[in-house]
Design an enzyme around this catalytic site. Sequence first.
Site, mmCIF file in Angstrom:
data_model
loop_
_atom_site.group_PDB
_atom_site.id
_atom_site.type_symbol
_atom_site.label_atom_id
_atom_site.label_comp_id
_atom_site.label_asym_id
_atom_site.label_seq_id
_atom_site.Cartn_x
_atom_site.Cartn_y
_atom_site.Cartn_z
ATOM 1 C CG ASP A 109 -1.107 -8.280 1.953
ATOM 2 O OD1 ASP A 109 -1.450 -7.591 0.959
ATOM 3 O OD2 ASP A 109 0.071 -8.602 2.146
HETATM 4 C C1 BGC Z 1 1.460 -7.237 -0.597
HETATM 5 C C2 BGC Z 1 1.222 -5.962 0.173
HETATM 6 C C3 BGC Z 1 0.680 -4.900 -0.749
HETATM 7 C C4 BGC Z 1 -0.597 -5.415 -1.371
HETATM 8 C C5 BGC Z 1 -1.298 -4.417 -2.267
HETATM 9 C C6 BGC Z 1 0.250 -7.642 -1.422
HETATM 10 O O1 BGC Z 1 0.551 -8.681 -2.297
HETATM 11 O O2 BGC Z 1 1.813 -8.259 0.305
HETATM 12 O O3 BGC Z 1 2.413 -5.564 0.789
HETATM 13 O O4 BGC Z 1 0.490 -3.705 -0.062
HETATM 14 O O5 BGC Z 1 -0.289 -6.555 -2.140
HETATM 15 O O6 BGC Z 1 -0.665 -4.276 -3.471
#
Ligand code: BGC
Length: 749
Positions: free
Chosen positions: A280
């Site tokens: 993530d």
């Molecule tokens: C979130 C993810 C997301 C990623 C990319 C993160 O803050 O937890 O679910 O896909 O950002 O934007």
Amino acid sequence: MKKLPFSLVVLSLFSGLLSAQNPDPEVEKKAAELLQSMTIQEKIGQLCQVNGAYGGIPEELGKQVREGKAGSILNEVDTRTLNELQRIAVEESRLGIPLIFARDVIHGFRTILPIPLGQAATWNPELVERGAHIAAVEAASAGLHWTFAPMIDICRDPRWGRIAESLGEDPYLASELGVAMVRGFQGESLADKGAIAACAKHFVGYGAAEGGRDYNSANIPENELYNIYFPPFKACADAGVATFMPTFNDVNGVPASGNPFLFRKVLREDWGFNGFVVSDWESVRQLTVHGVAADNKEAARQATLAGIDMEMASTTYADHLMELVEQGAVPEAVVDEAVRNILRVKLQLGLFEHPYTDPSDFPALANDAHRAVAEQAALQSCVLLKNEGQALPLEAGKLQRLAVIGPLADDPYEQLGTWIFDGDPQHTVTPLAALRTALGDKASVQFVKALETSRTYNQSAFPDAVRAAREADAVILFLGEESILSGEAHSRAHLGLPGAQLELIKAVAETGKPIITVVMAGRPLALGPAQEYSDALLFAWHPGTMGGPAIARLLLGLESPSGKLPVTFPTTAGQIPMYYNHKNTGKPATEESYIHIDDIPVRAPQTSVGNTSYYLDAGYKPLFPFGFGLSYSQFEYRNLRVREPAVSPGDTLVVMVELANTGQYEAEEVAQLYIRDVVSSIARPVKELKGFQRIRLKAGESRTATFQLPAEHLAYYYPGKGWMAEPGQFEIFVGGDSDTGLKVSCEIR
Ligand code: BGC
């Protein structure tokens, strides 16, 4: 009675031995050839996902791509920029390996569908699949190859803002709908035009964040991990989802981005997953913040060894992996495997053959066909929670003056919900606009916003709202939460309507006019007081681009509501966690045993004998149970039976029930099947959803619904022993929500 000792049935379904992810020899050959020709630097480059510049290519980014130091870009959606970045990768980098472009396409790209929790309320996998498909086609037309969806975190806590992105509290429903989304995004084959790679996230336990506070620690015992949190992920892995993403939080003290048990053991070894894992956002670097890695280099070591193939946003791989490999702290074979996983997906997507995108090869964004899918999804997602005195539907013929009141009646942006980076409010049709169109000159519609936003306390416009209500035959209030009050990092401790919205309902209700309240929100709200002052209550989630026409059709009775809650609605945040598939306890609460706080005699002596599991001040029941949702019609379930009252573990139980539409309207009902394992080696839930069907019946019509329930679906995971279906008695419940008491018994021999 159970026969003891129980017999252990190891199920191929759960063991992961029969993975759906079969390797394609051609793809494997090409990936191996490429890998052979790559330098270690180029290999590490493939593992790095870099944030785009939101249009344009800064010199540094161009250089990174040219030198093979980026394998993926996220958050760039300008097609010309994407094509140019790809050209640099394909024509100017030494090996010409194409980039994979990613974006959070969570519930639509330009055409916004209801938030995922709203889509879950449709209980309609086929419709959810169509929704994901149109999202994929629109995203692909811009040049994207990959979305970070579906989010299949089981969530039992509406305080958590990301419940909006989830598919609710139930492992079976989330599995069915998560798989439907994967199918919709990825199509039959990743190489299909308009197919994009999906991502099962966040593995695992994000929805269990303590207190519902985002990013917070979770503690999940093995029993719950396997029986509640894993199943949707296993189902998506079996359905061939191309990628996985770890959760941000630590579960039982181990942050997922450094957890080899999850990614090496469960995902790869047990489930046979052969796509790739992306971290993530900066979650690799955050291993240092969690306090499990002393520095970024150690974070990179832990994450690569744990099986995180690609690093999103932070640069610990780019900065330290080379040195880690040179020092032998990370075997080059680990890097090779990560690269192979990524190349495999790039090859499956056909990026080597078709690296560029021409939007004119695709249907237009937000076209009528896409809008029709979004409208149908919004229509089926709305849940009718109350309808006293048949306040709904409104009879257009009898209606002369309608008062439409509230901050969310005509706000093209707020009804779209969280994660709508590429949505465009200009395409939105609001409820006010749709009602005006539908009613034409048959009735006059007076609109008073009354509150500037859902959080406003200023009541100065209330007299206008009350006046409009007084002059009207019916009043519709559009209340709830603005988009920004749910989603990532937007948890709430209180679940009431924010601002002065409750005061608004009360003020308008004093007119004595029938009050219809439509709530748009990203989470279950504690709607007890709102319900009290409303004759009808319709929960519309954040319904997306076409929420207006869908809601208007329901209010005017052109369709009957058919959504069912995918998550329990508590009466107050103090009841959380409150979920339907809880265990019985040794002292389950009953009507007879419940004593309200006001009924305890003063100076009553302390006693626990005869007392049960409840709150003195908030009882033991939720406001609305999982699976609940009314219709304009009525449904009756009769004659529930099983074909064979006793089956062996390899057999399939056949359950039949007659469903009758006894009301006045043609309508759809979601018939739900639950089981209860009556006696088992560990305490099991009082009910578990194991099947559902959406059935449309004309007024007066009835039909026999048949459910096929493989006996192996009665199995559960016993800590330390694995999956097993224990012989003995089971109860099968069928009905219109999880409170159903209609049941029949059967036995596993
Ligand atoms: C979130 C993810 C997301 C990623 C990319 C993160 O803050 O937890 O679910 O896909 O950002 O934007």
